[in-house]
Design an enzyme around this catalytic site. Structure first.
Site, PDB file in Angstrom:
ATOM      1  CD  GLU A 139      44.094  82.588  28.295  1.00 41.56           C
ATOM      2  OE1 GLU A 139      45.013  82.116  29.229  1.00 41.56           O
ATOM      3  OE2 GLU A 139      43.675  82.122  27.532  1.00 41.56           O
TER       4      GLU A 139
ATOM      5  CG  ASP B 121      47.024  86.023  33.999  1.00 41.34           C
ATOM      6  OD1 ASP B 121      46.455  85.397  35.119  1.00 41.34           O
ATOM      7  OD2 ASP B 121      48.232  86.055  34.083  1.00 41.34           O
TER       8      ASP B 121
ATOM      9  CG  ASP C 115      42.024  79.686  29.840  1.00 42.57           C
ATOM     10  OD1 ASP C 115      42.721  80.005  30.792  1.00 42.57           O
ATOM     11  OD2 ASP C 115      42.470  78.855  28.961  1.00 42.57           O
TER      12      ASP C 115
ATOM     13  CD  GLU D 153      43.124  84.394  33.568  1.00 40.79           C
ATOM     14  OE1 GLU D 153      43.445  84.109  34.411  1.00 40.79           O
ATOM     15  OE2 GLU D 153      43.412  84.042  32.458  1.00 40.79           O
TER      16      GLU D 153
END
Length: 226
Positions: free
Chosen positions: A42, A46, A115, A118
């Site tokens: 994650e 991001d 999450d 990502e």
């Protein structure tokens, strides 16, 4: 998993990367070390998402000033946007959750689904490179760019306008708690109307959490009978 790969338009060479991307920390904790949570993926996803979106906006909109670029990127990569992607992929059905999180409705929790999006992007990047990740971002996120460029809705302003239809209304945003390490902090905010809570929201910044709280408040206040 094949159905999810078809939706992504990508077939993993290393299937364990996709499994890792779908493993929530609650499940990893219950496995007593046998499984790794998707938190590291994650973190990477991001950055990949932010970079790809920023690169696209910079190259394709040379006349947009920095402020508009920033607002548009924020609208495209925020939790609300990623939840839409998760819904399109049906990602909630593939998540590996711990028993407690499962019982608590974790499959529908916005933060968990965002999450996971990502994490999946990071898994694709590690398995097939930036080009493969970029294709998925283009298909599911940048395809909504036009809506983002029309200026993302300011939920706080909309809520203010809604409550001001009656005089003497007082709104107050309150930070309820913070979770996570400094590099991946999540903020939880409650908005009160005349001292009574009307909405809660979370985000990766206080501003995003306030926007999500305002959005929840609008949805509640606009319900018939309220």
């Amino acid at each position: 998993m094949e159905t999810l790969e078809k939706k992504l338009g990508y077939t993993f060479q290393d299937k364990s990367l996709l499994e890792n991307a779908l493993t929530h920390s609650s499940c990893a904790n219950e496995s007593k070390g046998r499984l790794q949570s998707n938190e590291r993926l994650e973190f990477l996803g991001d950055s990949i998402l932010g970079m790809v979106v920023a690169d696209h906006l910079y190259r394709n909109h040379p006349d947009l000033p920095e402020g508009d670029l920033t607002r548009t990127r924020a609208a495209l990569v925020c939790e609300e946007s990623l939840v839409v992607v998760a819904e399109e992929l049906g990602l909630g059905a593939y998540l590996h959750l711990g028993r407690g999180e499962e019982a608590g409705g974790g499959r529908q929790r916005p933060s968990i689904r965002a999450d996971a999006v990502e994490a999946v992007l990071a898994a694709v990047y590690l398995d097939g490179g930036i080009g493969s990740a970029r294709k998925i971002i283009q298909k599911y996120i940048l395809s909504r760019e036009v809506a983002g460029l029309t200026k993302p809705r300011d939920h706080k302003t909309a809520l203010q306008e809604l409550v001001q239809r009656e005089s003497g209304q007082v709104l107050r945003y309150r930070l309820v708690r913070e979770e996570g390490p400094d590099h991946d902090k999540r903020f939880f905010v409650e908005v009160d109307l005349n001292g009574s809570p009307v909405g809660t929201g979370s985000g990766r910044s206080k501003k995003e959490a306030e926007q999500m709280a305002a959005k929840a408040a609008i949805e509640r206040l606009e319900q018939p009978g309220i």
